[in-house]
Design a protein around this motif. Structure first.
Motif, mmCIF file in Angstrom:
data_model
loop_
_atom_site.group_PDB
_atom_site.id
_atom_site.type_symbol
_atom_site.label_atom_id
_atom_site.label_comp_id
_atom_site.label_asym_id
_atom_site.label_seq_id
_atom_site.Cartn_x
_atom_site.Cartn_y
_atom_site.Cartn_z
ATOM 1 N N ALA A 1 29.409 32.644 13.135
ATOM 2 C CA ALA A 1 28.754 31.612 12.326
ATOM 3 C C ALA A 1 27.276 31.463 12.661
ATOM 4 C CB ALA A 1 29.471 30.279 12.506
ATOM 5 N N GLY A 2 26.801 32.219 13.649
ATOM 6 C CA GLY A 2 25.379 32.208 13.970
ATOM 7 C C GLY A 2 24.989 31.423 15.201
ATOM 8 N N HIS A 3 25.969 30.830 15.885
ATOM 9 C CA HIS A 3 25.680 30.060 17.092
ATOM 10 C C HIS A 3 25.603 30.991 18.305
ATOM 11 C CE1 HIS A 3 26.546 26.568 14.642
ATOM 12 N NE2 HIS A 3 27.779 27.007 14.415
ATOM 13 N N THR A 4 24.931 30.544 19.337
ATOM 14 C CA THR A 4 25.002 31.220 20.633
ATOM 15 C C THR A 4 25.936 30.409 21.521
ATOM 16 O OG1 THR A 4 23.058 30.036 21.476
ATOM 17 C CG2 THR A 4 22.684 32.171 20.434
ATOM 18 N N VAL A 5 26.682 31.088 22.366
ATOM 19 C CA VAL A 5 27.738 30.418 23.123
ATOM 20 C C VAL A 5 27.617 30.715 24.612
ATOM 21 C CG1 VAL A 5 30.226 30.186 23.464
ATOM 22 C CG2 VAL A 5 29.320 30.526 21.150
ATOM 23 N N THR A 6 27.623 29.645 25.398
ATOM 24 C CA THR A 6 27.801 29.731 26.842
ATOM 25 C C THR A 6 29.195 29.215 27.145
ATOM 26 O OG1 THR A 6 25.451 29.361 27.294
ATOM 27 C CG2 THR A 6 26.985 28.940 29.095
ATOM 28 N N SER A 7 29.907 29.911 27.990
ATOM 29 C CA SER A 7 31.304 29.582 28.248
ATOM 30 C C SER A 7 31.508 29.256 29.719
ATOM 31 C CB SER A 7 32.186 30.760 27.841
ATOM 32 O OG SER A 7 33.535 30.398 27.827
ATOM 33 N N ILE A 8 31.903 28.003 30.000
ATOM 34 C CA ILE A 8 32.159 27.588 31.375
ATOM 35 C C ILE A 8 33.567 28.018 31.778
ATOM 36 C CG2 ILE A 8 32.576 25.583 32.843
ATOM 37 C CD1 ILE A 8 30.226 24.236 31.587
ATOM 38 N N ILE A 9 33.655 28.721 32.896
ATOM 39 C CA ILE A 9 34.933 29.226 33.398
ATOM 40 C C ILE A 9 35.063 28.879 34.875
ATOM 41 C CG2 ILE A 9 35.172 31.099 31.730
ATOM 42 C CD1 ILE A 9 33.829 32.964 33.724
ATOM 43 N N ARG A 10 36.295 28.977 35.391
ATOM 44 C CA ARG A 10 36.541 28.600 36.787
ATOM 45 C C ARG A 10 36.423 29.767 37.755
ATOM 46 N NH1 ARG A 10 41.210 26.918 38.694
ATOM 47 N NH2 ARG A 10 42.495 27.855 37.065
ATOM 48 N N LYS A 11 36.692 30.977 37.271
ATOM 49 C CA LYS A 11 36.832 32.103 38.190
ATOM 50 C C LYS A 11 35.901 33.256 37.798
ATOM 51 C CE LYS A 11 41.754 31.042 38.739
ATOM 52 N NZ LYS A 11 43.139 31.548 38.542
ATOM 53 N N PRO A 12 35.260 33.890 38.787
ATOM 54 C CA PRO A 12 34.390 35.032 38.490
ATOM 55 C C PRO A 12 35.117 36.165 37.772
ATOM 56 C CG PRO A 12 33.998 34.252 40.719
ATOM 57 C CD PRO A 12 35.212 33.515 40.220
ATOM 58 N N GLU A 13 36.409 36.333 38.055
ATOM 59 C CA GLU A 13 37.147 37.433 37.428
ATOM 60 C C GLU A 13 37.366 37.208 35.929
ATOM 61 O OE1 GLU A 13 40.236 35.183 40.059
ATOM 62 O OE2 GLU A 13 38.095 35.695 40.118
ATOM 63 N N GLN A 14 37.024 36.030 35.438
ATOM 64 C CA GLN A 14 37.133 35.753 33.997
ATOM 65 C C GLN A 14 35.862 36.140 33.235
ATOM 66 O OE1 GLN A 14 37.973 31.572 34.307
ATOM 67 N NE2 GLN A 14 40.188 31.865 34.472
ATOM 68 N N GLU A 15 34.814 36.508 33.962
ATOM 69 C CA GLU A 15 33.524 36.766 33.318
ATOM 70 C C GLU A 15 33.583 37.924 32.322
ATOM 71 O OE1 GLU A 15 29.823 35.596 35.948
ATOM 72 O OE2 GLU A 15 31.173 36.901 37.108
ATOM 73 N N ASP A 16 34.276 39.000 32.682
ATOM 74 C CA ASP A 16 34.306 40.170 31.799
ATOM 75 C C ASP A 16 34.918 39.817 30.442
ATOM 76 O OD1 ASP A 16 33.096 41.744 33.679
ATOM 77 O OD2 ASP A 16 34.939 42.725 34.360
ATOM 78 N N ARG A 17 35.971 39.027 30.462
ATOM 79 C CA ARG A 17 36.612 38.646 29.206
ATOM 80 C C ARG A 17 35.658 37.837 28.327
ATOM 81 N NH1 ARG A 17 39.061 39.679 24.762
ATOM 82 N NH2 ARG A 17 40.196 37.928 23.849
ATOM 83 N N ILE A 18 34.921 36.931 28.931
ATOM 84 C CA ILE A 18 33.975 36.111 28.170
ATOM 85 C C ILE A 18 32.874 36.981 27.575
ATOM 86 C CG2 ILE A 18 32.311 34.229 28.312
ATOM 87 C CD1 ILE A 18 35.336 33.449 28.507
ATOM 88 N N LYS A 19 32.404 37.951 28.333
ATOM 89 C CA LYS A 19 31.384 38.866 27.822
ATOM 90 C C LYS A 19 31.932 39.692 26.658
ATOM 91 C CE LYS A 19 28.924 39.296 32.234
ATOM 92 N NZ LYS A 19 28.617 40.196 33.387
ATOM 93 N N GLU A 20 33.199 40.094 26.751
ATOM 94 C CA GLU A 20 33.823 40.842 25.649
ATOM 95 C C GLU A 20 33.827 40.029 24.360
ATOM 96 O OE1 GLU A 20 37.735 41.788 26.894
ATOM 97 O OE2 GLU A 20 37.115 43.273 28.396
#
Length: 223
Positions: free
Chosen positions: A24-43
């Motif tokens: 929809a054109g927004h930029t998204v920052t995603s707060i997560i609890r664990k460093p191992e979740q970072e790759d999924r958020i980047k995907e």
């Protein structure tokens, strides 16, 4: 378009909403609890930020919310531990609301649940009480704030394929829905509702309780 920060970004609804928000054109920052979740958020196309909402103070929240336009609260303790439920679903949510006002992140979308209210009627000795009470207190705090808020109250969440159609309910959900009527609500439809609410000024300062139905989500939110 908005700079959106999702609190609870690794949750099922948040993961479904993230690519829709970006589309929809927004930029998204995603707060997560664990460093191992970072790759999924980047995907998913978002920027991950590791942050412990359970122990965060209002000042901590203000630091991560700075430079964002909109907040989506999608976090939750997940039940089973009353102390953690109060810490996340009540205390952290309230801290984020107060921090958002100070940080200028004035658009705030809260994912609550169908019929959330301080008049929930759940006995204090019931296992659901900490969640019902926490969500109601957070919702009330949000409604008393100066933020441009929308509270989404989906029914019983499912992993069914979304179809972009919901039924909006009033606050008297128990009266509106009979015992034989479905309270099922696809998480994918909730994700679409987040995007629709963010794009619709008509949804500001409204509570939208809903289940899967036969009305286009965009129409429900004034699109």
């Amino acid at each position: 378009m908005a700079k959106v920060i999702i609190i609870g970004g690794h949750g099922k609804i948040a993961q479904l909403a993230t690519p829709l928000l970006i589309e929809a054109g927004h930029t998204v920052t995603s707060i997560i609890r664990k460093p191992e979740q970072e790759d999924r958020i980047k995907e998913l196309g978002a920027t991950p930020q590791v942050f412990d909402v359970e122990t965060a103070t209002q000042d901590d929240f203000a630091g991560v919310l700075a430079d964002h336009d909109a907040v989506v609260w999608a976090a939750g303790a997940g039940g089973g531990n009353p102390d953690r439920t109060y810490a996340v679903d009540r205390d952290a949510a309230i801290a984020s609301i107060d921090a958002a006002q100070g940080a200028g992140a004035m658009r705030y979308i809260m994912i609550s649940y169908l019929g959330s209210s301080l008049d929930h009627g759940v006995p204090e000795d019931h296992a659901f009480y900490p969640y019902a009470q926490s969500k109601a207190l957070a919702d009330e705090h949000l409604m008393d704030s100066d933020l441009d808020w929308t509270i989404l109250g989906p029914g019983a969440l499912t992993d069914d394929e979304p179809f972009g159609m919901i039924r909006r309910l009033g606050r008297q959900t128990d009266e509106e829905l009979g015992e034989d009527e479905s309270r099922d609500t696809s998480r994918g439809n909730v994700a679409q509702a987040i995007v629709a609410a963010l794009g619709a000024d008509a949804s500001i300062r409204t509570i939208v309780d809903f289940v899967d139905g036969d009305t286009r989500i965009e129409e429900v939110f004034g699109g």
